[in-house]
Design an enzyme around this catalytic site. Structure first.
Site, PDB file in Angstrom:
ATOM      1  N   SER A  95       0.856  -1.174   0.000  1.00 26.69           N
ATOM      2  CA  SER A  95       0.000   0.000   0.000  1.00 26.69           C
ATOM      3  C   SER A  95       0.897   1.230   0.000  1.00 26.69           C
ATOM      4  O   SER A  95       2.058   1.167  -0.419  1.00 26.69           O
ATOM      5  CB  SER A  95      -0.931  -0.041   1.220  1.00 26.69           C
ATOM      6  OG  SER A  95      -1.823   1.047   1.213  1.00 26.69           O
ATOM      7  N   TYR A 153      -2.317   6.828  -8.847  1.00 29.10           N
ATOM      8  CA  TYR A 153      -1.485   6.061  -7.918  1.00 29.10           C
ATOM      9  C   TYR A 153      -2.158   5.954  -6.545  1.00 29.10           C
ATOM     10  O   TYR A 153      -2.285   4.860  -5.984  1.00 29.10           O
ATOM     11  CB  TYR A 153      -0.107   6.716  -7.787  1.00 29.10           C
ATOM     12  CG  TYR A 153       0.812   6.007  -6.820  1.00 29.10           C
ATOM     13  CD1 TYR A 153       1.501   4.866  -7.208  1.00 29.10           C
ATOM     14  CD2 TYR A 153       0.981   6.477  -5.517  1.00 29.10           C
ATOM     15  CE1 TYR A 153       2.342   4.209  -6.324  1.00 29.10           C
ATOM     16  CE2 TYR A 153       1.818   5.827  -4.627  1.00 29.10           C
ATOM     17  CZ  TYR A 153       2.497   4.689  -5.038  1.00 29.10           C
ATOM     18  OH  TYR A 153       3.319   4.031  -4.160  1.00 29.10           O
ATOM     19  N   LYS A 204      -3.654   2.554  -4.684  1.00 21.96           N
ATOM     20  CA  LYS A 204      -3.134   2.066  -3.407  1.00 21.96           C
ATOM     21  C   LYS A 204      -4.248   1.924  -2.367  1.00 21.96           C
ATOM     22  O   LYS A 204      -4.192   1.017  -1.521  1.00 21.96           O
ATOM     23  CB  LYS A 204      -2.019   2.982  -2.904  1.00 21.96           C
ATOM     24  CG  LYS A 204      -0.730   2.864  -3.712  1.00 21.96           C
ATOM     25  CD  LYS A 204      -0.196   1.427  -3.701  1.00 21.96           C
ATOM     26  CE  LYS A 204       1.117   1.282  -4.424  1.00 21.96           C
ATOM     27  NZ  LYS A 204       1.636  -0.106  -4.385  1.00 21.96           N
TER      28      LYS A 204
END
Length: 262
Positions: free
Chosen positions: A130, A154, A158
């Site tokens: 993560s 992004y 995550k």
């Protein structure tokens, strides 16, 4: 006790250093990479007992073929470390029309994990990378219907892997454990150097916590949890991960994409 550990994105950065550390402890390390030459060089650098598996994580056909190759060779693996990740790329849309960040950081590891579940030990672990950067997911962007900026894609990817880690853990009460880990912000990986133009912090910070998440006693009862290495403790992810409706929408979308690209 020797463990068999698969690390995706093992040709550089945190993945490579983690592989080196685990191989030095005597574990069998399955190295994944996209480039055959880089993978061969990584195996030479890691040393110990390694195997090499090639797959382009932007292609779920490749992901499933790699999983099949691993299942054919191994009756059991003990740890799956979904480390591979991407922030920037020259081409951000895959051949199937999805954002490369969602595909590599979220969807491919989800499919790989599902494909390998039959051979992951019940007392084993699935460790998912993560990040401190997390944001509520735009479902249309996840489905490839609209584009996002690099950082938005992004951060959303995550949070998405953090969400499916939590949800999969609920479906696996008898194991293996599924744990999401922020290995540390702005570590000295290629992704950080290219994405932020900074040298970054010691990669050992990230490699150390990934080793602990994979094998350490402190993570033995951590299935479904999120570990934030910036604060050095288990923590709550972004609030959107705690929203049941959002989690359900994300999971349904992931399942639909995986089925569509089967």
């Amino acid at each position: 006790m020797t463990k068999t550990i698969l690390i995706t994105g093992a040709t550089d950065g945190i993945g490579l250093l983690t592989a080196q550390n685990l191989a030095a402890e005597g574990h069998i390390v399955l190295l994944h990479g996209r480039n055959p030459d880089k993978l061969k060089a990584a195996a030479a650098k890691v040393g110990g007992t390694t195997e090499q598996f090639i797959a382009d994580l932007t292609d779920l056909g490749d992901v499933r073929a790699m999983a099949a190759a691993i299942r054919e060779k191994h009756r059991q693996i003990d740890v799956l470390l979904n480390n591979a990740g991407i922030l920037k790329a020259p081409k951000v849309i895959t051949k199937d029309g999805y954002d490369i960040r969602f595909m590599v950081n979220t969807i491919a590891p989800y499919v790989l994990t599902k494909e390998l579940l039959p051979i992951i030990a019940k007392d084993g672990r699935i460790v998912n990378l993560s990040s401190a950067a997390q944001a509520k997911i735009d479902l249309g962007a996840l489905r490839g219907e609209r584009q996002l900026s690099d950082m938005d894609a992004y951060a959303q990817s995550k949070l998405a892997i953090t969400i499916w880690s939590r949800e999969m853990a609920k479906d696996l009460p008898d194991g293996p454990a599924v744990i999401a880990v922020n290995p540390g912000s702005l570590l000295a990986s290629k992704m950080v150097k290219e994405g932020f133009g900074v040298a970054g912090n010691d990669l050992g910070i990230g490699a150390g916590i990934l080793r602990e998440a994979a094998l350490g006693n402190d993570f033995a009862g951590a299935s479904g949890k999120y570990f934030d290495n910036d604060s050095g403790q288990f923590a709550q992810p972004n609030a959107a991960a705690l929203d049941q409706s959002h989690r359900e929408d994300v999971m349904q979308t992931l399942q639909e994409i995986a089925a569509k690209l089967s």
